[in-house]
Scaffold this active site. Structure first.
Site, mmCIF file in Angstrom:
data_model
loop_
_atom_site.group_PDB
_atom_site.id
_atom_site.type_symbol
_atom_site.label_atom_id
_atom_site.label_comp_id
_atom_site.label_asym_id
_atom_site.label_seq_id
_atom_site.Cartn_x
_atom_site.Cartn_y
_atom_site.Cartn_z
ATOM 1 N N HIS A 261 8.893 2.390 11.154
ATOM 2 C CA HIS A 261 8.273 2.873 9.913
ATOM 3 C C HIS A 261 8.541 4.377 9.731
ATOM 4 O O HIS A 261 7.701 5.212 10.053
ATOM 5 C CB HIS A 261 6.768 2.604 9.936
ATOM 6 C CG HIS A 261 6.406 1.194 9.625
ATOM 7 N ND1 HIS A 261 6.200 0.747 8.334
ATOM 8 C CD2 HIS A 261 6.253 0.122 10.432
ATOM 9 C CE1 HIS A 261 5.915 -0.543 8.364
ATOM 10 N NE2 HIS A 261 5.946 -0.955 9.620
ATOM 11 N N CYS B 126 11.035 -2.141 8.171
ATOM 12 C CA CYS B 126 10.300 -3.146 8.933
ATOM 13 C C CYS B 126 10.506 -4.531 8.326
ATOM 14 O O CYS B 126 11.554 -5.135 8.500
ATOM 15 C CB CYS B 126 8.835 -2.764 9.034
ATOM 16 S SG CYS B 126 7.945 -3.703 10.314
ATOM 17 N N GLU C 75 8.434 6.088 7.109
ATOM 18 C CA GLU C 75 7.523 6.703 6.129
ATOM 19 C C GLU C 75 6.282 7.288 6.785
ATOM 20 O O GLU C 75 5.556 8.089 6.165
ATOM 21 C CB GLU C 75 7.129 5.683 5.054
ATOM 22 C CG GLU C 75 6.012 4.721 5.422
ATOM 23 C CD GLU C 75 6.423 3.606 6.373
ATOM 24 O OE1 GLU C 75 5.550 2.829 6.803
ATOM 25 O OE2 GLU C 75 7.635 3.499 6.682
#
Length: 241
Positions: free
Chosen positions: A219, A120, A221
């Site tokens: 994102h 990001c 993660e």
């Protein structure tokens, strides 16, 4: 999330993750703290790496980079527009100390040939550091809020990836994403090639051909069941070491 605990710990590469320096409240304390969403470190562990937080408080970039095998430029505040020749938009919120730190780390990592994954903000740092510019408020440019539907709410989308790119080799021709960004790439920095796009044409992934310098606007993660990007970084870090 599956752990890689069975692997010989001595073989695991050390992965540096940039972190926040923010006011925080925990236990009996209300103070400035070094912070990072735990999901980042969980993904690195699941991918077979050893996570180490890198707080934005040092300018010893070469020394820091020498202590890690790979680097993740994590998400966070907007890049200061002055760095790409624009005035600050009312919606832009900045952390100049993080900018200075991460620009320095990124330059040092590339000089040392260390693999870098940008997440990001991380993609935006990479691009601006190489001379690129940003769209400061995507809802004005695209007339949509799907990339950041509401505070602390991730947008869901599908990103199409370019054939022959490193990103496509890792994720396939398209991938489902969770995104949270109100800014985006305008002009990419020198050497970066666009390799992933949202349905509205927003650049969602870019990379430098021939090296593991890869940034994604979403994102990864946030999906602990899919650590392919982190695993690719870990494997590239092993090979480079």
């Amino acid at each position: 999330m599956v752990s890689s605990a069975s692997e010989n710990p001595d073989d695991r590469p050390v992965i540096g993750l940039t972190s926040y320096l923010e006011p925080a409240k925990f236990l009996v304390w209300e103070t400035e703290a070094v912070l990072l969403h735990r999901v980042y470190v969980d993904c690195v562990v699941a991918a077979g790496g050893i996570p180490v937080l890198l707080p934005p408080v040092s300018d010893a970039y070469d020394r820091l980079v020498s202590t890690v095998d790979g680097l993740v430029l994590t998400g966070g505040a907007d890049v200061e527009p002055e760095r790409y020749g624009q005035e600050q938009h009312p919606t832009t919120y900045i952390r100049p100390n993080r900018d200075a730190f991460e620009f320095g780390l990124f330059e040092a990592a590339r000089k040392a040939g260390k693999p870098v994954l940008g997440v990001c903000r991380g993609l935006q740092v990479m691009s601006v550091a190489l001379g690129g510019t940003l769209v400061q408020h995507l809802p004005e440019a695209r007339e949509t809020t799907e990339h950041q539907p509401a505070p602390a709410t991730f947008g869901r989308g599908t990103v199409t990836l370019a054939d022959g790119s490193r990103a496509a080799a890792i994720l396939g021709s398209e991938t489902k994403t969770l995104c949270y960004h109100h800014q985006a790439i305008d002009r990419l920095g020198a050497g970066l090639e666009p390799v992933g796009w949202a349905a509205d044409g927003t650049v969602e992934a870019a990379e430098v051909p021939g090296e593991f310098t890869l940034g994604v606007q979403w994102h990864p993660e946030q999906d602990g069941d899919d650590v392919r990007l982190f695993r690719a970084l870990v494997e590239a870090s092993k090979e480079r070491r």
